[in-house]
Design a protein around this motif. Structure first.
Motif, PDB file in Angstrom:
ATOM      1  N   GLN A 139      -6.377  -0.441  -0.137  1.00 36.89           N
ATOM      2  CA  GLN A 139      -5.648   0.760  -0.566  1.00 36.89           C
ATOM      3  C   GLN A 139      -4.818   0.465  -1.815  1.00 36.89           C
ATOM      4  O   GLN A 139      -4.823   1.247  -2.765  1.00 36.89           O
ATOM      5  CB  GLN A 139      -4.740   1.265   0.562  1.00 36.89           C
TER       6      GLN A 139
ATOM      7  N   GLN B  63      -7.292  -3.200   5.283  1.00 39.34           N
ATOM      8  CA  GLN B  63      -7.348  -1.831   4.784  1.00 39.34           C
ATOM      9  C   GLN B  63      -6.243  -1.593   3.753  1.00 39.34           C
ATOM     10  O   GLN B  63      -6.471  -0.980   2.710  1.00 39.34           O
ATOM     11  CB  GLN B  63      -7.211  -0.849   5.959  1.00 39.34           C
ATOM     12  N   SER B  64      -5.052  -2.114   4.038  1.00 35.99           N
ATOM     13  CA  SER B  64      -3.911  -1.934   3.126  1.00 35.99           C
ATOM     14  C   SER B  64      -4.153  -2.627   1.791  1.00 35.99           C
ATOM     15  O   SER B  64      -3.760  -2.119   0.733  1.00 35.99           O
ATOM     16  CB  SER B  64      -2.630  -2.473   3.771  1.00 35.99           C
TER      17      SER B  64
ATOM     18  N   LEU C  36      -9.370   6.586   1.258  1.00 35.55           N
ATOM     19  CA  LEU C  36      -9.913   5.663   0.251  1.00 35.55           C
ATOM     20  C   LEU C  36     -11.334   6.041  -0.139  1.00 35.55           C
ATOM     21  O   LEU C  36     -11.720   5.919  -1.304  1.00 35.55           O
ATOM     22  CB  LEU C  36      -9.912   4.226   0.786  1.00 35.55           C
TER      23      LEU C  36
ATOM     24  N   SER D 170       0.817  -1.225   0.000  1.00 35.57           N
ATOM     25  CA  SER D 170       0.000   0.000   0.000  1.00 35.57           C
ATOM     26  C   SER D 170       0.842   1.263   0.000  1.00 35.57           C
ATOM     27  O   SER D 170       0.359   2.344  -0.319  1.00 35.57           O
ATOM     28  CB  SER D 170      -0.933   0.010   1.226  1.00 35.57           C
TER      29      SER D 170
ATOM     30  N   ARG E  80      -6.655   6.308   6.816  1.00 31.67           N
ATOM     31  CA  ARG E  80      -6.442   5.752   5.480  1.00 31.67           C
ATOM     32  C   ARG E  80      -7.764   5.344   4.829  1.00 31.67           C
ATOM     33  O   ARG E  80      -7.929   5.480   3.608  1.00 31.67           O
ATOM     34  CB  ARG E  80      -5.463   4.579   5.557  1.00 31.67           C
TER      35      ARG E  80
END
Length: 435
Positions: free
Chosen positions: A215, A211-212, A280, A176, A276
């Motif tokens: 991303q 989440q990464s 996004l 990410s 983050r």
């Protein structure tokens, strides 16, 4: 007190580095010292961490490698930990870039990749890639083509043990953070998609890792026309993102101002992921295929975070305001979705709490300026449309009263035989009036 604590942590870290050299012939003792250094890093705040990321430190480590006083495995154990905290604290240090240690790692990545499959050390290669991405912010096209496939492979692990979860988290966090200027092969989309969909089914990733993964996917592939609909309708980004944000909100003690340092450190990862996710949201709303219901849900999620963060988390509030403004300024978005998403009420609540006008207050006022402009623009369009419909109705009535409708229909039948492209008869009057 805090200043003394900062000095103590930095001093302790430097002392441990010296002790590391003194036990050069004992691998086990070195490993123990590295663990102690990593523990000290865990306890450092942002200011202390910044003081650690210095050319002198990296030069000292490189000298110890050259003199065979420190193994590369132990170096990577330390550097990965340092790099992780650099990313988590958003440090912008560039000192690593110009060191011999950086050049050494670059050369090792290339050399390891050149080895035949089965003869190269994948674990070493992945560790090298992660260290370099975390610590060096510059562009390396040759290295980038090595990073991505190996880190994707390291991320897709079906084992749910804590150790494997941590490895996947580090690999996905590194992915990410890869530089956005570099282009990724379209074929790698299926790789990141598998990682996300497997987690949706088995829940095998940490919150930060998941989440990464999103991303990397959205920053790399959302501009691809063929992928937009897949991300929204098949992979259900909005639903997943809102659900993850709800879970993260529960992990933070929003209202309590006084917290122990340990509590703040535990929450740091959740706060980092929240920031983050908000970024996004912006990217997805701006570029993706977003329906009104999805949009209202995402805006509502931003409003929920905003309300929670109002008391003690100024940076999150500012990030939310930025998101609200981005939604308003996106001409493809219906301004009504902002009202349905409860954003206006959330910002008004916070504005009431401003006792002294601060620089951030201007951002809140600008949000309302942008919103007013959009609503006025919408009202003007509605006004024009209403007038057009009224005029159209009058013309229809006149045609009917004066008997012109029958004449037009007769001509239409004649023209339809000659010109195939004319509309069907039930839309005939509308067609002629429109012309």
């Amino acid at each position: 007190m805090q200043k003394t604590m900062e000095t103590n942590n930095t001093k302790k870290f430097t002392e441990l580095l010296s002790e590391l050299e003194r036990c050069a012939n004992n691998e086990q003792k070195q490993e123990q010292k590295i663990k102690e250094m990593n523990t000290v890093l865990d306890e450092m705040d942002r200011k202390e961490l910044k003081s650690v990321f210095a050319i002198e430190l990296f030069s000292e480590i490189h000298r110890m490698i050259e003199e065979k006083k420190l193994s590369m495995e132990n170096v990577l154990l330390l550097l990965k930990h340092m790099g992780y905290y650099k990313i988590m604290n958003k440090l912008q240090s560039n000192d690593f870039y110009c060191t011999l240690l950086s050049k050494r790692i670059q050369e090792m990545i290339v050399e390891e990749k050149k080895k035949k499959k089965g003869k190269n050390n994948e674990k070493l290669l992945i560790d090298l890639c992660e260290c370099h991405i975390f610590l060096d912010n510059h562009f390396y096209p040759k290295l980038f083509s090595i990073y991505v496939p190996f880190l994707l492979k390291a991320s897709f692990n079906r084992d749910e043990s804590k150790e494997t979860q941590k490895e996947a988290e580090m690999a996905l966090l590194a992915l990410s953070e890869t530089n956005l200027i570099m282009k990724v092969k379209k074929g790698l989309f299926s790789g990141i998609r598998k990682i996300i969909e497997f987690h949706q089914e088995k829940r095998n990733l940490t919150q930060l890792a998941y989440q990464s993964a999103w991303q990397f996917l959205i920053f790399r592939f959302i501009t691809e026309e063929a992928v937009k609909e897949v991300i929204g309708n098949e992979m259900h980004f909005a639903r997943e993102a809102i659900g993850e944000m709800e879970e993260l909100i529960k992990c933070v003690e929003w209202k309590r101002k006084e917290k122990e340092e340990e509590e703040r450190r535990i929450e740091a990862k959740e706060v980092f992921a929240i920031m983050r996710w908000l970024q996004l949201y912006d990217s997805y709303i701006y570029v993706g295929e977003t329906g009104d219901e999805e949009l209202a849900g995402l805006v509502g999620s931003i409003a929920r975070v905003f309300r929670e963060a109002m008391c003690n988390y100024t940076k999150i509030c500012d990030r939310c305001i930025n998101s609200f403004r981005n939604v308003v300024m996106n001409k493809a978005v219906n301004a009504e979705a902002l009202l349905n998403g409860r954003s206006v009420g959330a910002v008004l609540e916070e504005v009431k709490q401003f006792i002294v006008i601060r620089p951030q207050f201007i951002d809140r006022i600008n949000f309302f300026k942008e919103l007013w402009a959009r609503l006025w623009e919408g009202a003007e369009k509605e006004k024009v449309e209403r007038k057009r419909k009224e005029l159209k109705r009058k013309v229809f009535d006149m045609l009917e009263e004066e008997g012109y409708e029958e004449i037009i229909t007769t001509y239409f039948v004649m023209y339809k035989i000659q010109f195939k492209f004319l509309p069907d008869s039930d839309r005939l009057v509308d067609y002629y009036v429109y012309l």
